[in-house]
Motif scaffolding. Structure first.
Motif, short mmCIF file in Angstrom:
data_model
loop_
_atom_site.label_atom_id
_atom_site.label_comp_id
_atom_site.label_asym_id
_atom_site.label_seq_id
_atom_site.Cartn_x
_atom_site.Cartn_y
_atom_site.Cartn_z
N THR A 63 0.84 -1.19 0.00
CA THR A 63 0.00 0.00 0.00
C THR A 63 0.88 1.25 0.00
O THR A 63 2.10 1.17 0.20
N ALA A 64 0.27 2.40 -0.18
CA ALA A 64 1.01 3.66 -0.14
C ALA A 64 1.66 3.89 1.22
O ALA A 64 2.70 4.55 1.32
N LEU A 65 1.08 3.33 2.27
CA LEU A 65 1.59 3.55 3.62
C LEU A 65 2.96 2.90 3.83
O LEU A 65 3.77 3.40 4.61
N ILE A 66 3.23 1.81 3.14
CA ILE A 66 4.48 1.09 3.37
C ILE A 66 5.69 1.91 2.90
O ILE A 66 6.61 2.15 3.70
N PRO A 67 5.76 2.37 1.65
CA PRO A 67 6.91 3.20 1.27
C PRO A 67 6.93 4.55 1.98
O PRO A 67 8.01 5.09 2.25
N ALA A 68 5.76 5.09 2.30
CA ALA A 68 5.74 6.35 3.06
C ALA A 68 6.41 6.15 4.41
O ALA A 68 7.14 7.03 4.90
N SER A 69 6.19 5.00 5.02
CA SER A 69 6.82 4.69 6.31
C SER A 69 8.31 4.43 6.14
O SER A 69 9.12 4.86 6.96
N GLU A 70 8.67 3.73 5.08
CA GLU A 70 10.09 3.49 4.79
C GLU A 70 10.85 4.81 4.69
O GLU A 70 11.95 4.96 5.24
N ILE B 50 5.44 -1.15 9.48
CA ILE B 50 6.38 -1.13 10.61
C ILE B 50 7.68 -1.84 10.23
O ILE B 50 8.78 -1.33 10.48
N HIS B 51 7.57 -3.02 9.63
CA HIS B 51 8.78 -3.75 9.23
C HIS B 51 9.64 -2.89 8.31
O HIS B 51 10.87 -2.80 8.48
N GLU B 52 9.01 -2.29 7.30
CA GLU B 52 9.78 -1.55 6.32
C GLU B 52 10.44 -0.32 6.92
O GLU B 52 11.55 0.05 6.56
N LEU C 218 3.51 -8.67 14.81
CA LEU C 218 3.35 -9.41 13.57
C LEU C 218 4.72 -9.72 12.96
O LEU C 218 5.51 -8.80 12.68
N PRO C 219 5.06 -10.99 12.73
CA PRO C 219 6.38 -11.31 12.18
C PRO C 219 6.45 -11.02 10.69
O PRO C 219 5.44 -10.97 10.00
N ASP C 220 7.68 -10.84 10.20
CA ASP C 220 7.86 -10.65 8.77
C ASP C 220 7.89 -11.99 8.06
O ASP C 220 7.64 -13.04 8.67
N GLY C 221 8.19 -11.98 6.77
CA GLY C 221 8.16 -13.22 6.00
C GLY C 221 9.16 -14.26 6.46
O GLY C 221 9.01 -15.45 6.17
N ALA D 6 10.68 -12.96 11.74
CA ALA D 6 11.24 -12.03 12.71
C ALA D 6 10.20 -10.98 13.10
O ALA D 6 9.50 -10.43 12.24
N THR D 7 10.07 -10.71 14.38
CA THR D 7 9.13 -9.70 14.85
C THR D 7 9.75 -8.31 14.68
O THR D 7 10.98 -8.16 14.57
#
Length: 226
Positions: free
Chosen positions: A134-141, A169-171, A198-201, A204-205
């Motif tokens: 989503t747009a939120l993921i790169p915005a957070s990165e 959060i992960h990104e 929530l763990p990543d792929g 890892a949390t």
């Protein structure tokens, strides 16, 4: 008498022509207007944009990369052009060949004025980019704090997982730098209800990822939210 009949016939024909619905502009005129629209976007000329649209320009015409005029304006950071196109009815959800839309790109790059306008004109907050995010993921990165705030308020899913197995959060942790902007980004996400466990792929949390990177302030935020 013949002259009178001729005049009547001519008047009838003129009246019928005046009452008939106007034909659409010929394709050549429409193509010319679309070319004018592209030039207007390149120069960020809102008056020329509106005129081209009035002249029948195809507001969703695609270039070689599949970009509409709105996507072109957004990627060039031409805010006035983008706003004029949206007001004229351009689709904020149309995507180019690499699956960028005006909404997704504005969100990823922190173009808040364009982003807000896309939302006001019906942007799909659940739409995803070529990475499945989503747009939120790169915005957070990128720690675009004001943009993250806008996207949260707009209802973009907080825990959406992209094709890399990451949430916002992960990104922000994995591709962030742990500085104040990323700390604030994660605080906003947690405050809005993002899942801190929530763990990543790879399993890892967020806390494990932050601890590995030495981001103590982020670890403290995650501990408080868990």
């Amino acid at each position: 008498m013949a002259a009178v009949l001729t005049a009547v016939v001519a008047l009838t024909a003129l009246t019928a022509a005046a009452c008939a619905p106007s034909d659409p502009p010929p394709a050549e005129a429409s193509d010319t207007a679309t070319d004018a629209l592209r030039r207007a976007v390149e120069s960020d000329d809102t008056t020329a944009i509106r005129q081209a649209v009035d002249d029948g320009a195809d507001i969703e015409a695609r270039d070689a990369g599949g970009a509409t005029p709105l996507i072109t304006a957004t990627k060039a950071g031409r805010t006035d052009a983008a706003l004029a196109l949206l007001d004229a009815g351009a689709d904020p959800n149309a995507k180019d060949s690499i699956r960028d839309s005006a909404f997704l790109y504005a969100g990823a790059e922190g173009l808040d004025e364009i982003l807000i306008a896309t939302l006001e004109h019906g942007a799909d907050v659940t739409s995803t980019n070529r990475f499945g995010g989503t747009a939120l993921i790169p915005a957070s990165e990128h720690a675009h704090v004001s943009t993250v705030r806008i996207l949260i308020e707009a209802g973009v899913p907080l825990d959406h997982v992209n094709d890399l197995g990451w949430t916002a959060i992960h990104e922000a942790i994995v591709l962030g730098n742990g500085y104040a902007e990323h700390v604030e980004t994660i605080r906003l996400l947690l405050e809005a209800g993002a899942d801190p466990t929530l763990p990543d792929g790879d399993g890892a949390t967020p806390r494990e990822l932050a601890a590995r990177a030495g981001y103590d302030r982020i670890v403290a935020l995650l501990d408080a939210a868990a």
